[in-house]
Design a protein around this motif. Sequence first.
Motif, PDB file in Angstrom:
ATOM      1  N   ASN A   1      37.176  42.121  35.921  1.00 33.83           N
ATOM      2  CA  ASN A   1      36.507  42.399  34.650  1.00 33.83           C
ATOM      3  C   ASN A   1      35.019  42.127  34.705  1.00 33.83           C
TER       4      ASN A   1
ATOM      5  N   TRP B   1      39.396  35.871  27.951  1.00 35.33           N
ATOM      6  CA  TRP B   1      39.569  37.157  28.625  1.00 35.33           C
ATOM      7  C   TRP B   1      38.891  37.156  29.987  1.00 35.33           C
TER       8      TRP B   1
ATOM      9  N   LEU C   1      47.270  38.276  30.062  1.00 37.88           N
ATOM     10  CA  LEU C   1      45.997  38.865  30.496  1.00 37.88           C
ATOM     11  C   LEU C   1      45.940  39.020  32.015  1.00 37.88           C
TER      12      LEU C   1
ATOM     13  N   THR D   1      38.357  46.269  33.920  1.00 39.48           N
ATOM     14  CA  THR D   1      38.231  45.977  32.493  1.00 39.48           C
ATOM     15  C   THR D   1      36.795  45.581  32.153  1.00 39.48           C
TER      16      THR D   1
ATOM     17  N   VAL E   1      41.581  37.869  33.038  1.00 38.94           N
ATOM     18  CA  VAL E   1      41.758  39.248  33.507  1.00 38.94           C
ATOM     19  C   VAL E   1      41.212  39.334  34.931  1.00 38.94           C
TER      20      VAL E   1
ATOM     21  N   ALA F   1      44.861  47.205  25.485  1.00 35.84           N
ATOM     22  CA  ALA F   1      45.353  46.304  26.535  1.00 35.84           C
ATOM     23  C   ALA F   1      46.854  46.493  26.748  1.00 35.84           C
TER      24      ALA F   1
ATOM     25  N   ILE G   1      46.948  42.374  33.654  1.00 36.07           N
ATOM     26  CA  ILE G   1      46.164  43.606  33.511  1.00 36.07           C
ATOM     27  C   ILE G   1      45.571  43.956  34.874  1.00 36.07           C
TER      28      ILE G   1
END
Length: 317
Positions: free
Chosen positions: A279, A272, A246, A253, A276, A148, A249
């Motif tokens: 994702n 997460w 997070l 993902t 994110v 990450a 990012i």
Amino acid sequence: MRKLIWGFVIVIALLWATTWHPATGQWVYDRTQTLEAWAYGFDKQQVALGDMTMSIYQRRSSDEAAPTLVLLHGYTASKELWLRFGAALGDSYRLVIPDLAGHGETGFDPQWSYRPQAQAERIKRLLDVLQVEQAVVAGNSMGGLIAANFALAYPERSAGLVVIDPAGVTAPVASRAEKLFRQGQSPFEIESWQDFQEFYAMTMAEPPYVPTFVLKGMAARYQEHKAEYIQIAEDFRNFDQLDNRLAAISVPTFIIWGGADQLLDVSSAAVWHAQVPNNELLLMEGVGHMPMVERPQQTAAAVRDFVESLPAQQTEL
């Protein structure tokens, strides 16, 4: 004849006895992993990165345009944990599996930094040397935290990010291991065979079969490296964490988490997934901290589907 028989019995007894010595377990483990790597088509290489020489496994695809996957192991682990997962991925990818600084055959140096950002920068240098422009970087546990950090620092080099039970965020529910950390105890700091048995039971819900004498060899190796692991933990647990980062990012993902993880609680998966931006999340019920070891075929199939959904990568500088 009687002397010959007794001699044979003594030899067998000695051979049997040596299997209970930790050094024998270490030798068998190392040779078995070397044989597996050879059987799966991996080449071991030593890559000079300036301040260190990194030991890696690499397997190229027959397709020069094949995506590159970099696979990062967790704290106190090594590149060998990815072998069966790599074999299950098939030969449609270029695979690069390093021993991270402080681990495996790359070795430990007290002068090195073990912060996640420093480890991510070394992965960037590794890709430079291997002439890989973009890669999907995957990591388990500490390796997920490093992956990450790589995606955050080098988004242009990241075709995608795969995190498998990653470290780096504060879990809504404390895991069994985290409760021990809060009490000033680290399950990774092994001082006896009993300590190792308790630790090993926490790492996987569905561990592959490993003979007891090999596990005793692994326990001895943990004891030998205890001081090194303490220094590594000071860096990777206290710096470059992902709480409040997070959302930054920017690369696609894939989050995988074992529902029975005792080291990093599965409640972190929701953190997460919520933060994110782009994702996918896969929860694997009945699986512990290392899905790629516990269920290599299932985990590899899920990662393969994710990678195949990504835009085509640039493979060489």
